[in-house]
Design a protein around this motif. Structure first.
Motif, short mmCIF file in Angstrom:
data_model
loop_
_atom_site.label_atom_id
_atom_site.label_comp_id
_atom_site.label_asym_id
_atom_site.label_seq_id
_atom_site.Cartn_x
_atom_site.Cartn_y
_atom_site.Cartn_z
N ARG A 99 -5.93 -1.98 6.81
CA ARG A 99 -6.29 -2.75 5.62
C ARG A 99 -5.26 -3.82 5.29
NH1 ARG A 99 -7.74 2.01 1.43
NH2 ARG A 99 -8.08 0.22 0.05
N ARG A 135 0.25 -3.14 -9.97
CA ARG A 135 -0.09 -1.85 -9.38
C ARG A 135 -0.37 -1.98 -7.89
NH1 ARG A 135 -1.71 2.12 -13.20
NH2 ARG A 135 -1.80 1.33 -15.32
N PRO A 136 0.39 -1.31 -7.04
CA PRO A 136 0.03 -1.28 -5.61
C PRO A 136 -1.20 -0.40 -5.41
CG PRO A 136 1.87 0.18 -6.03
CD PRO A 136 1.57 -0.51 -7.34
N GLU A 137 -1.78 -0.51 -4.25
CA GLU A 137 -2.94 0.34 -3.94
C GLU A 137 -2.45 1.62 -3.29
OE1 GLU A 137 -7.33 0.20 -1.77
OE2 GLU A 137 -6.12 -1.62 -1.96
N ASP A 193 -0.93 9.01 -10.46
CA ASP A 193 -1.46 8.00 -11.36
C ASP A 193 -0.65 8.03 -12.65
OD1 ASP A 193 -2.88 6.29 -12.99
OD2 ASP A 193 -4.73 7.49 -12.99
N VAL A 203 -3.29 5.32 -1.68
CA VAL A 203 -4.37 5.97 -0.93
C VAL A 203 -4.04 7.44 -0.74
CG1 VAL A 203 -5.71 5.96 1.20
CG2 VAL A 203 -4.85 3.79 0.25
N PHE A 205 0.85 -1.19 0.00
CA PHE A 205 0.00 0.00 0.00
C PHE A 205 0.89 1.24 0.00
CE2 PHE A 205 -2.79 -3.19 1.74
CZ PHE A 205 -4.06 -2.84 1.31
#
Length: 370
Positions: A267, A249-251, A213, A253, A205
């Motif tokens: 999470r 792709r990592p998440e 992006d 936030v 994460f």
């Protein structure tokens, strides 16, 4: 503009030229040194808040504006844009004229952007520290100040460490599409770190106030602009890592490094030890918030195993765990600045830290400490 604000950015420009870019980036050392003595150019940095008003932000903003006008004569001095001229008597006058003629565009970028150099080569610095934290177990990575999250794929890159004692040491997957090289020196009394062939990352994460992006052309272009213009090899590695990330792709936030840290950590699967990464990120936290960040990590560690791998300026990060380490402070009057690689864990509610290495900022070399 307030005189203290201008004096602050001029001081930073001069320090950057003399202690960071000197001997590393002839173009940026030259430009920063002269910008430090030019109130009009330096004053553009006062368009943002003090913690973000860094020399690299000014240089990145001009680089981005120049990307949109690659036929301009100034591009001849920018290898990133195909230029082949070395620094000469014409470099600063051209830069100054270009920047001030487009001051509104440069100022707008400075006011709305931050330096988000997602330097892939720093993965070579982080890899040994993450391996120590993992201790051959599957782990979860959480990078705070992640930018586009390219460092979160550090287990998927290959590494070659050049040493005097053991020749070239190899780590990571052999067929990786991104290969990184790093000179690894030993300080007196130090021994070579263990470099496992494999790390197992079960979750990854990123947390950032404005995560990038890479599918967005403008955001991608901004990260390119943050790479120093006379270091095209860094640009090549960035492009290779960005391509590799499309399938991994990592998440990422959007949130505050401290206020939103517990929610993101929650999470992460509870069975995975959590390794929190910061790399050239702590400087951008206001000084009072840096101690708050370390305290927030301690609160997480009360509920689950947590390690903190930091590659930052000592004063901004590791000082909060290892005070009074004069050998890790900079800038020095007689030398370049350096990063400090550190590893922190928590035992019975107490932070236990170790300084692992002194490093070049962009991952090209490190000196391992005893």
């Amino acid at each position: 503009m307030a005189a203290p604000e201008l004096e602050r950015v001029q001081y930073r420009l001069r320090q950057f030229a003399q202690h960071v870019a000197a001997g590393v980036s002839p173009l940026y050392a030259h430009l920063a040194e002269r910008a430090a003595d030019d109130a009009e150019v330096a004053g553009l940095l006062t368009a943002t808040s003090p913690e973000f008003a860094t020399p690299t932000l000014l240089l990145a903003a001009v680089h981005r504006v120049l990307q949109a006008e690659p036929v301009h004569e100034l591009s001849n001095y920018y290898p990133s844009l195909g230029g082949s001229y070395g620094v000469d008597s014409g470099t600063w006058p051209l830069f100054r004229a270009f920047t001030l003629e487009r001051a509104d565009a440069v100022r707008a970028l400075i006011a709305t952007r931050t330096t988000q150099t997602n330097e892939v080569r720093r993965a070579a610095l982080l890899y040994p520290a993450v391996a120590m934290a993992a201790a051959r177990r599957p782990i979860a990575l959480l990078e705070v100040g992640c930018s586009a999250g390219l460092l979160l794929n550090l287990d998927r890159y290959s590494y070659r460490y050049q040493t005097e004692q053991a020749g070239q040491l190899v780590a990571g997957p052999a067929k990786a599409t991104v290969g990184l090289h790093c000179a690894l020196e030993l300080a007196p009394g130090a021994t070579l770190p263990v470099l496992p062939k494999k790390l197992t990352v079960g979750a990854r994460f990123g947390l950032d106030r404005a995560p990038v992006d890479l599918a967005d052309e403008e955001q991608y272009a901004w990260l390119e602009a943050c790479i120093w213009a006379d270091q095209p090899e860094r640009l090549r590695l960035f492009s290779a890592a960005a391509r590799a990330q499309r399938d991994n792709r990592p998440e990422l936030v959007t949130g505050d490094a401290i206020d939103d840290l517990p929610a993101v950590a929650a999470r992460v699967p509870a069975e995975l030890p959590l390794v929190v990464l910061t790399s050239s990120a702590m400087f951008y936290l206001p000084k009072p918030r840096r101690a708050d960040f370390v305290a927030a990590l301690g609160e997480l560690a009360a509920r689950r195993p947590v390690h903190w791998v930091t590659h930052d300026e000592y004063e901004a990060a590791l000082r909060h765990v290892l005070p009074d380490r004069a050998d890790l402070r900079w800038p020095k009057e007689d030398g370049h600045s350096f990063g400090t690689l550190g590893l922190v864990r928590w035992e019975d509610g107490r932070a236990v830290g170790r300084a692992l290495a002194k490093t070049a900022w962009h991952g090209q070399r490190m000196t391992w400490l005893p």
